[in-house]
Design an enzyme around this catalytic site. Sequence first.
Site, PDB file in Angstrom:
ATOM      1  N   MET A 150      -0.647   6.434   4.690  1.00 48.32           N
ATOM      2  CA  MET A 150       0.381   5.898   5.598  1.00 48.32           C
ATOM      3  C   MET A 150       1.548   5.319   4.803  1.00 48.32           C
ATOM      4  O   MET A 150       2.695   5.434   5.211  1.00 48.32           O
ATOM      5  CB  MET A 150      -0.221   4.821   6.517  1.00 48.32           C
ATOM      6  CG  MET A 150      -0.929   5.365   7.742  1.00 48.32           C
ATOM      7  SD  MET A 150       0.101   6.471   8.731  1.00 48.32           S
ATOM      8  CE  MET A 150       1.469   5.401   9.138  1.00 48.32           C
TER       9      MET A 150
ATOM     10  N   GLY B 153       0.833  -1.206   0.000  1.00 46.26           N
ATOM     11  CA  GLY B 153       0.000   0.000   0.000  1.00 46.26           C
ATOM     12  C   GLY B 153       0.863   1.249   0.000  1.00 46.26           C
ATOM     13  O   GLY B 153       0.546   2.252   0.650  1.00 46.26           O
ATOM     14  N   ALA B 154       1.978   1.205  -0.738  1.00 49.75           N
ATOM     15  CA  ALA B 154       3.014   2.242  -0.657  1.00 49.75           C
ATOM     16  C   ALA B 154       2.555   3.617  -1.144  1.00 49.75           C
ATOM     17  O   ALA B 154       3.185   4.624  -0.816  1.00 49.75           O
ATOM     18  CB  ALA B 154       4.250   1.804  -1.449  1.00 49.75           C
TER      19      ALA B 154
ATOM     20  N   HIS C 227     -10.317  15.433  17.214  1.00 54.23           N
ATOM     21  CA  HIS C 227      -9.833  15.035  15.886  1.00 54.23           C
ATOM     22  C   HIS C 227     -10.413  15.968  14.825  1.00 54.23           C
ATOM     23  O   HIS C 227     -11.375  16.682  15.087  1.00 54.23           O
ATOM     24  CB  HIS C 227     -10.226  13.585  15.566  1.00 54.23           C
ATOM     25  CG  HIS C 227      -9.369  12.568  16.264  1.00 54.23           C
ATOM     26  ND1 HIS C 227      -9.635  12.120  17.536  1.00 54.23           N
ATOM     27  CD2 HIS C 227      -8.242  11.926  15.862  1.00 54.23           C
ATOM     28  CE1 HIS C 227      -8.711  11.247  17.896  1.00 54.23           C
ATOM     29  NE2 HIS C 227      -7.846  11.111  16.903  1.00 54.23           N
TER      30      HIS C 227
ATOM     31  N   GLU D 161       1.428  -2.064  -4.523  1.00 55.07           N
ATOM     32  CA  GLU D 161       0.057  -1.550  -4.537  1.00 55.07           C
ATOM     33  C   GLU D 161      -0.806  -2.645  -5.169  1.00 55.07           C
ATOM     34  O   GLU D 161      -0.306  -3.711  -5.517  1.00 55.07           O
ATOM     35  CB  GLU D 161      -0.028  -0.242  -5.339  1.00 55.07           C
ATOM     36  CG  GLU D 161       0.129   1.020  -4.480  1.00 55.07           C
ATOM     37  CD  GLU D 161      -1.031   1.222  -3.498  1.00 55.07           C
ATOM     38  OE1 GLU D 161      -2.144   0.724  -3.779  1.00 55.07           O
ATOM     39  OE2 GLU D 161      -0.822   1.847  -2.443  1.00 55.07           O
ATOM     40  N   ARG D 162      -2.112  -2.410  -5.329  1.00 56.96           N
ATOM     41  CA  ARG D 162      -2.953  -3.388  -6.031  1.00 56.96           C
ATOM     42  C   ARG D 162      -2.443  -3.553  -7.460  1.00 56.96           C
ATOM     43  O   ARG D 162      -1.907  -2.583  -8.033  1.00 56.96           O
ATOM     44  CB  ARG D 162      -4.375  -2.863  -6.155  1.00 56.96           C
ATOM     45  CG  ARG D 162      -5.164  -2.802  -4.915  1.00 56.96           C
ATOM     46  CD  ARG D 162      -6.507  -2.210  -5.337  1.00 56.96           C
ATOM     47  NE  ARG D 162      -7.221  -1.635  -4.222  1.00 56.96           N
ATOM     48  CZ  ARG D 162      -8.031  -2.323  -3.433  1.00 56.96           C
ATOM     49  NH1 ARG D 162      -8.203  -3.606  -3.614  1.00 56.96           N
ATOM     50  NH2 ARG D 162      -8.669  -1.715  -2.460  1.00 56.96           N
TER      51      ARG D 162
ATOM     52  N   THR E  93      -8.440   5.086  20.067  1.00 55.97           N
ATOM     53  CA  THR E  93      -7.378   5.305  21.061  1.00 55.97           C
ATOM     54  C   THR E  93      -7.982   5.758  22.397  1.00 55.97           C
ATOM     55  O   THR E  93      -7.558   5.304  23.461  1.00 55.97           O
ATOM     56  CB  THR E  93      -6.375   6.350  20.528  1.00 55.97           C
ATOM     57  OG1 THR E  93      -5.820   5.823  19.322  1.00 55.97           O
ATOM     58  CG2 THR E  93      -5.265   6.642  21.517  1.00 55.97           C
TER      59      THR E  93
ATOM     60  N   LYS F   2     -13.327  12.850  10.627  1.00 52.85           N
ATOM     61  CA  LYS F   2     -13.386  11.564  11.348  1.00 52.85           C
ATOM     62  C   LYS F   2     -14.847  11.162  11.562  1.00 52.85           C
ATOM     63  O   LYS F   2     -15.659  11.974  11.997  1.00 52.85           O
ATOM     64  CB  LYS F   2     -12.649  11.678  12.689  1.00 52.85           C
ATOM     65  CG  LYS F   2     -12.507  10.338  13.396  1.00 52.85           C
ATOM     66  CD  LYS F   2     -11.469  10.391  14.495  1.00 52.85           C
ATOM     67  CE  LYS F   2     -11.426   9.097  15.286  1.00 52.85           C
ATOM     68  NZ  LYS F   2     -11.023   7.940  14.475  1.00 52.85           N
TER      69      LYS F   2
ATOM     70  N   ALA G 221      -0.542  -3.599  16.057  1.00 55.28           N
ATOM     71  CA  ALA G 221      -0.990  -2.544  16.977  1.00 55.28           C
ATOM     72  C   ALA G 221      -1.851  -1.540  16.229  1.00 55.28           C
ATOM     73  O   ALA G 221      -1.402  -0.966  15.234  1.00 55.28           O
ATOM     74  CB  ALA G 221       0.215  -1.831  17.595  1.00 55.28           C
ATOM     75  N   PRO G 222      -3.092  -1.330  16.675  1.00 62.09           N
ATOM     76  CA  PRO G 222      -3.970  -0.362  16.013  1.00 62.09           C
ATOM     77  C   PRO G 222      -3.514   1.079  16.207  1.00 62.09           C
ATOM     78  O   PRO G 222      -3.988   1.963  15.509  1.00 62.09           O
ATOM     79  CB  PRO G 222      -5.336  -0.587  16.654  1.00 62.09           C
ATOM     80  CG  PRO G 222      -5.176  -1.640  17.675  1.00 62.09           C
ATOM     81  CD  PRO G 222      -3.746  -2.058  17.761  1.00 62.09           C
TER      82      PRO G 222
HETATM   83  N1  LIG Z   1      -1.753   1.490  13.573  1.00 60.27           N
HETATM   84  C1  LIG Z   1      -1.674   2.796  13.418  1.00 60.27           C
HETATM   85  O1  LIG Z   1      -0.969   3.494  14.156  1.00 60.27           O
HETATM   86  C2  LIG Z   1      -2.413   3.445  12.278  1.00 60.27           C
HETATM   87  C3  LIG Z   1      -2.251   4.808  12.012  1.00 60.27           C
HETATM   88  C4  LIG Z   1      -2.886   5.344  10.885  1.00 60.27           C
HETATM   89  C5  LIG Z   1      -3.661   4.531  10.074  1.00 60.27           C
HETATM   90  N2  LIG Z   1      -3.814   3.218  10.385  1.00 60.27           N
HETATM   91  C6  LIG Z   1      -4.574   2.276   9.538  1.00 60.27           C
HETATM   92  O2  LIG Z   1      -3.791   1.978   8.382  1.00 60.27           O
HETATM   93  C7  LIG Z   1      -4.655   1.628   7.299  1.00 60.27           C
HETATM   94  C8  LIG Z   1      -4.343   2.484   6.073  1.00 60.27           C
HETATM   95  O3  LIG Z   1      -4.640   3.840   6.365  1.00 60.27           O
HETATM   96  P1  LIG Z   1      -4.400   4.990   5.297  1.00 60.27           P
HETATM   97  O4  LIG Z   1      -4.942   6.241   5.885  1.00 60.27           O
HETATM   98  O5  LIG Z   1      -2.977   4.962   4.839  1.00 60.27           O
HETATM   99  O6  LIG Z   1      -5.352   4.485   4.115  1.00 60.27           O
HETATM  100  P2  LIG Z   1      -5.166   4.649   2.535  1.00 60.27           P
HETATM  101  O7  LIG Z   1      -4.631   5.996   2.216  1.00 60.27           O
HETATM  102  O8  LIG Z   1      -6.466   4.204   1.922  1.00 60.27           O
HETATM  103  O9  LIG Z   1      -3.996   3.603   2.181  1.00 60.27           O
HETATM  104  C9  LIG Z   1      -4.181   2.203   2.039  1.00 60.27           C
HETATM  105  C10 LIG Z   1      -3.399   1.812   0.824  1.00 60.27           C
HETATM  106  O10 LIG Z   1      -3.361   0.385   0.726  1.00 60.27           O
HETATM  107  C11 LIG Z   1      -3.651   0.058  -0.628  1.00 60.27           C
HETATM  108  N3  LIG Z   1      -4.110  -1.324  -0.802  1.00 60.27           N
HETATM  109  C12 LIG Z   1      -5.356  -1.832  -0.588  1.00 60.27           C
HETATM  110  N4  LIG Z   1      -5.354  -3.147  -0.899  1.00 60.27           N
HETATM  111  C13 LIG Z   1      -4.101  -3.473  -1.306  1.00 60.27           C
HETATM  112  C14 LIG Z   1      -3.480  -4.663  -1.731  1.00 60.27           C
HETATM  113  N5  LIG Z   1      -4.161  -5.814  -1.801  1.00 60.27           N
HETATM  114  N6  LIG Z   1      -2.158  -4.642  -2.066  1.00 60.27           N
HETATM  115  C15 LIG Z   1      -1.452  -3.500  -1.980  1.00 60.27           C
HETATM  116  N7  LIG Z   1      -2.009  -2.315  -1.591  1.00 60.27           N
HETATM  117  C16 LIG Z   1      -3.308  -2.313  -1.245  1.00 60.27           C
HETATM  118  C17 LIG Z   1      -4.703   1.081  -1.013  1.00 60.27           C
HETATM  119  O11 LIG Z   1      -4.898   1.102  -2.413  1.00 60.27           O
HETATM  120  P3  LIG Z   1      -6.353   1.568  -3.010  1.00 60.27           P
HETATM  121  O12 LIG Z   1      -6.431   3.026  -2.747  1.00 60.27           O
HETATM  122  O13 LIG Z   1      -6.247   1.176  -4.427  1.00 60.27           O
HETATM  123  O14 LIG Z   1      -7.386   0.773  -2.248  1.00 60.27           O
HETATM  124  C18 LIG Z   1      -4.054   2.337  -0.466  1.00 60.27           C
HETATM  125  O15 LIG Z   1      -3.074   2.852  -1.326  1.00 60.27           O
HETATM  126  C19 LIG Z   1      -6.072   1.803   7.840  1.00 60.27           C
HETATM  127  O16 LIG Z   1      -6.540   0.548   8.326  1.00 60.27           O
HETATM  128  C20 LIG Z   1      -5.880   2.787   8.985  1.00 60.27           C
HETATM  129  O17 LIG Z   1      -6.906   2.733   9.961  1.00 60.27           O
HETATM  130  C21 LIG Z   1      -3.204   2.668  11.468  1.00 60.27           C
END
Ligand SMILES: NC(=O)c1ccc[n+]([C@@H]2O[C@H](COP(=O)([O-])OP(=O)(O)OC[C@H]3O[C@@H](n4cnc5c(N)ncnc54)[C@H](OP(=O)(O)O)[C@@H]3O)[C@@H](O)[C@H]2O)c1
Length: 270
Positions: free
Chosen positions: A16, A11-12, A158, A37-38, A169, A162, A125-126
């Site tokens: 995130m 998901g580069a 936030h 990525e996909r 958290t 949101k 870790a969420p």
């Molecule tokens: N643990 C923590 O501290 C923390 C902090 C922030 C966020 N998060 C979590 O991290 C996740 C991502 O958040 P985000 O804000 O970065 O979301 P985002 O911008 O939607 O990024 C997710 C990325 O993953 C890609 N993806 C989806 N399916 C894939 C696959 N099969 N192979 C490769 N890439 C794929 C998406 O592509 P598409 O756009 O094509 O779907 C998108 O580029 C969420 O679950 C969020 O809640 C966790």
Amino acid sequence: MTKTTRVAIVGAAGRMGRSLVKAVGEADGLTLGAATERPDSQYIGEDAGVQAGMGRLGVAIAGGLDEVVDAFDLVIDFTAPRATLGHLEICRAAGKGMVIGTTGLGAEERQRLEEGAREIPIVFAPNMSVGVNLCFKLLELAAEVLGDEADIEIIEAHHRHKVDAPSGTALRMGEVVAEALGRDLQACAVYGREGRSGPRERQTIGFETIRAGDIVGEHSVWFALEGERVEIAHKASSRMNFALGAVRAAGWLSTQSPGLYDMQDVLGLK
Ligand SMILES: NC(=O)c1ccc[n+]([C@@H]2O[C@H](COP(=O)([O-])OP(=O)(O)OC[C@H]3O[C@@H](n4cnc5c(N)ncnc54)[C@H](OP(=O)(O)O)[C@@H]3O)[C@@H](O)[C@H]2O)c1
């Protein structure tokens, strides 16, 4: 020469993902080995460093983790639950560790992580922020020392986009405090107050939610006593703090045996 751990960011091109590419690119002891990525993504073939706004890293974004399995030692995954489970199977087969920040996994999906962790090391870790995880520990201590004498209120703020409240958290902070005091959060939580709410019951844990502007994330827990108040507060100013926590987890994971770990393990707070 010191050995560096090669990291794959899945998901580069996500929000995130870009922060993670940058954080890995700047970390000591880690190098970006692969980025995905996909398969149908518009970003396939693009340089992951350029996408992250840090200049060329010489790592082209691939259309699947299975295509680049020889190019990395461990994966950092902040994508979506289904994607994360797909990556888990590839890592299990290849014997590579994972740092997973994806949220929203259901009970069955978490069970799959537990099964996978019998074969590979996984940090899950969420919230990967180092500061937030330190706050969980400080809250435990504060609750043990002050808890039954204090009125406990959790206030979070936030950005306006949101969609859920209170934040995950804030709820986790409530659980940590409730567990330390032997209370059941479901039974003692109060979500906002309005009208003639009556005098406060000492055993309750209150939650207040603010949604405004572009606030990245702020949490503050009050322990209010007679004549004094202790506040434990965390303020995030960018999502880079999650990426830096994940990078720290990756460095730690590179020397671990199979098992399911969290950020408290990474930070040595258990
Ligand atoms: N643990 C923590 O501290 C923390 C902090 C922030 C966020 N998060 C979590 O991290 C996740 C991502 O958040 P985000 O804000 O970065 O979301 P985002 O911008 O939607 O990024 C997710 C990325 O993953 C890609 N993806 C989806 N399916 C894939 C696959 N099969 N192979 C490769 N890439 C794929 C998406 O592509 P598409 O756009 O094509 O779907 C998108 O580029 C969420 O679950 C969020 O809640 C966790």
